[in-house]
Design a protein around this motif. Structure first.
Motif: not given
Lengths: 276, 308, 104
Positions: B229, B233, C8, C13, C94
């Protein structure tokens, strides 16, 4: 009319039985891994404490992260709604509710009627929950209760760098090696988590009266740090961990449910008079 | 953390190596890099840009001592002393204190440079998982940083996350990878991201009688997923390389490759002459620091501090 | 170069994203940040670069979620002060703040 509210959280379950609007009995137990069974056991035990039979119960409403596991519940309400309703019953002037449990923390903006206007949640991370404090207590080799008392004796402010329960434990160990007193470390732990909780609460706005509930509210050291951090008065009810269950019971009485409604015995008079 | 005398389940073994083909006394520019991490520290020495020696040691409670230890082991029995070094650059986790370094450069820049040197100019994405952090770096063919993302707040997806697990099930980290494949079927991954909550989940599985190897597979799978993950990103491009201790955990690496659909580059030195040299993934940071030092001295950007 | 400052974790995140190529080092965002979480400095990632650009202060990176939370009003309807102040559009956040704190 007899209604029951049951709050099944990450670590503990709470039950509140209301009989004609008054608390007949309440119970608390650790849920362990088998949450459904633990919830049922606690429910039966609390009924026994109240001297009541299961058949007499009009409605059961569940709340909490494991609410769906409560097979015998007639309906479920959201955690925030239960908290808001429970607090509103006891403190009608409450406008901000902060609920810090073992695995979740949340801040709720409540209306004068006890409805949820807005909320912010701290989840899936131990750093903003009671689990953080427990982990630090383990590293200090004392109980959480001792940690609360100790931290109130400290006048020093040592910043904690770690924002994670795992790294926090190492930091505590390192502080102990640096010969920093346990009371100062305990305060640092409470300051750290109070900072995080306050930040989440600021998102919904810290409007008085501010009421703090959930297991962590029993920690006087944390409450002291939170007062300092927010610069506000904080109200803590007598049984802060039961407020979610109380709110669920109150909602059972008021007949506001998210799920199916299966009323066994409903005394309409009592409901209309607003007694329950 | 493990105490003295108790079995340590979570530390990779230490190591060192000296290049038998190089006599440092014949070199013109001698540079060093020291990388002090939260769990392990490394030192690397270059002679005229050629790899001379390196060490991989355990970080102690003190950053300067760890730096001295790493450096000491890297030059053990070579006769090379600090006074013979033209320039030394320190790097590592947080505000490190490397007493023998003339300056520090972030580990992000050093890992990219080091990976570029080790694996070659085709490297475009470097993932480094250290003891307490996880970083993803995109770089160009010269090892210059194009993008980066770092996580040093949360134990999940860091070496510590694996250590906590190793301690919990009482299995050394170097066994977890291989054992995680001794299973009949891939189990579902551990669902909690938070290491603290994941521990409870593991305890629950152990109580239910789930076989240990399956639990290891579930944990490695979860860790691979978290890394995936983070990488997605940022964007992953081949050649994709992994540095740091986690590169040695096949249980995580293979599952990560599967999730990404990209294989990590073969652990082979880019320079053909280095074919027989040991390929230690944990030295990428220290190596990068030493390379920067060499570039700065040879380009005249800094003055050599060499005394003899 | 895109720098993601933050982390994160289990809850999402949480990153402040700086486009170092677009950033002109003007420092307006540093001035308007109520938490003083930003600073302008040398390029940490390219030791040979002369350029200065903004970054999140080292001590703030681990708690950026909490630091930036009060500035995310309207849950994405209004930009936070740093984003509003940036002409080249080099700074952004984010989406976790948007997702985690939804209006109910």
């Amino acid at each position: 009319m007899i209604v029951v509210g049951i709050d099944v959280g990450g670590k503990n379950a709470h039950v509140v039985i209301l009989k004609d609007g008054e608390i007949a009995a309440q119970g608390e137990a650790a849920t362990g891994i088998q949450k459904a069974e633990a919830a049922e056991r606690l429910y039966k035990e609390t009924l026994r404490k109240a001297g009541l039979k299961q058949e007499a119960v009009g409605r059961v409403v569940a709340t909490g992260s494991a609410a769906k596991r409560v097979a015998f519940a007639d309906g479920i309400i959201a955690d925030a709604a239960a908290d808001a309703r429970g607090v509103n019953r006891l403190f009608p002037l409450a406008r901000t509710v902060i609920d810090v449990g073992a695995e979740e923390g949340r801040a709720i903006k409540v209306s004068p009627e006890g409805k949820v206007l807005d909320f912010a949640i701290n989840e899936k991370c131990a750093a903003g929950t009671g689990t953080f404090v427990e982990a630090m207590a383990r590293a200090l080799e004392i109980s959480v209760e001792e940690m609360a008392t100790l931290s109130l004796k400290s006048n020093n402010s040592i910043p904690m760098n770690a924002q994670c329960a795992v790294f926090g434990e190492s930091e505590v160990v390192s502080l102990i090696h640096q010969k920093i007193g346990k009371q100062d470390i305990a305060k640092a732990v409470h300051d750290a988590i109070a900072g995080r909780i306050a930040s989440v609460a600021r998102i919904v706005g810290l409007k008085k009266d501010v009421v703090v509930i959930g297991g962590m509210a029993r920690n006087a050291g944390f409450i002291h740090s939170l007062k300092k951090e927010t610069g506000m008065d904080i109200i803590v009810p007598d049984d802060p961990a039961f407020i979610g269950a109380l709110g669920a019971a109150a909602s059972a009485a008021a007949g506001v449910l998210e799920g199916k409604v299966k009323a066994k015995v409903v005394e309409l008079d009592a409901v209309e008079k607003g007694q329950a | 953390m493990a105490e003295q005398g108790k079995q340590e389940y979570w530390r990779w073994p230490e190591g060192k190596w000296v290049n038998p083909r190089i006599d440092w006394r014949k070199g013109k520019i001698i540079t060093a890099g020291v990388d002090v991490g939260s769990v392990s520290s490394q030192a690397a020495v270059l002679v005229d840009g050629d790899l001379y020696s390196f060490s991989n040691t355990r970080t102690g409670s003190d950053s300067p001592d760890s730096a001295r230890k790493a450096m000491g082991i890297a030059v053990e029995e070579t006769g090379l002393a600090l006074d013979n070094i033209d320039y030394c650059i320190g790097t590592g986790y947080g505000r490190v204190n490397v007493p023998m370094a003339q300056r520090t450069i972030t580990e992000i820049a050093c890992h990219a440079r080091g990976a570029n040197f080790m694996y070659g100019p085709e490297v475009r994405t470097v993932m480094d998982m250290g003891g307490q952090d996880c970083k993803a770096i995109n770089c160009d063919d010269k090892g210059k940083v194009l993008n980066f993302m770092m996580n040093d707040k949360c134990a999940a997806g860091t070496g510590r996350g694996m250590e906590v697990f190793a301690d919990l099930i009482r299995v050394p980290v170097w066994e977890i990878g291989p054992r995680s494949f001794q299973i009949k079927k891939e189990p579902p991954m551990i669902s909690s991201t938070c290491v603290v909550f994941a521990k409870s989940e593991v305890v629950g599985l152990l109580e239910k009688g789930v076989p240990e190897n399956d639990i290891m597979a579930a944990y490695c799978s979860a860790m691979a997923h978290r890394i995936m993950e983070l990488l997605n990103r940022l964007g992953v491009h081949e050649k994709f390389v992994i540095t740091g201790g986690i590169a040695k955990n096949e249980g995580v690496v293979k599952r990560l490759e599967k999730e990404l659909g990209i294989k990590t580059a073969e652990k082979v030195w880019h320079r053909p002459a280095y074919k027989d040299y040991p390929f230690e993934t944990q030295i990428a940071g220290a190596l990068g620091a030493a390379i920067f030092a060499e570039a700065m001295v040879s380009k005249g950007k800094v003055k050599s501090v060499r005394k003899t | 170069m895109q720098a993601f400052y933050g982390f994160k974790d289990g809850s999402g995140e949480w990153f402040v994203i700086i486009d170092a190529d677009a950033c002109n080092g003007c420092g307006k965002c540093v001035e308007v940040c109520p938490a003083h979480a930003l600073e302008v400095g040398e390029d940490e990632f390219d030791p040979f670069s002369e350029k200065h650009h903004v970054r999140v202060k080292e001590g703030e990176r681990k708690k950026i979620r909490y630091t930036c939370a009060p500035c995310q009003p309207g849950y994405g309807e209004e930009p936070p002060p740093c984003v509003a102040a940036c002409e080249p559009g080099a700074i952004s956040h984010s989406e976790a703040w948007l997702h985690a704190y939804a209006k109910k």
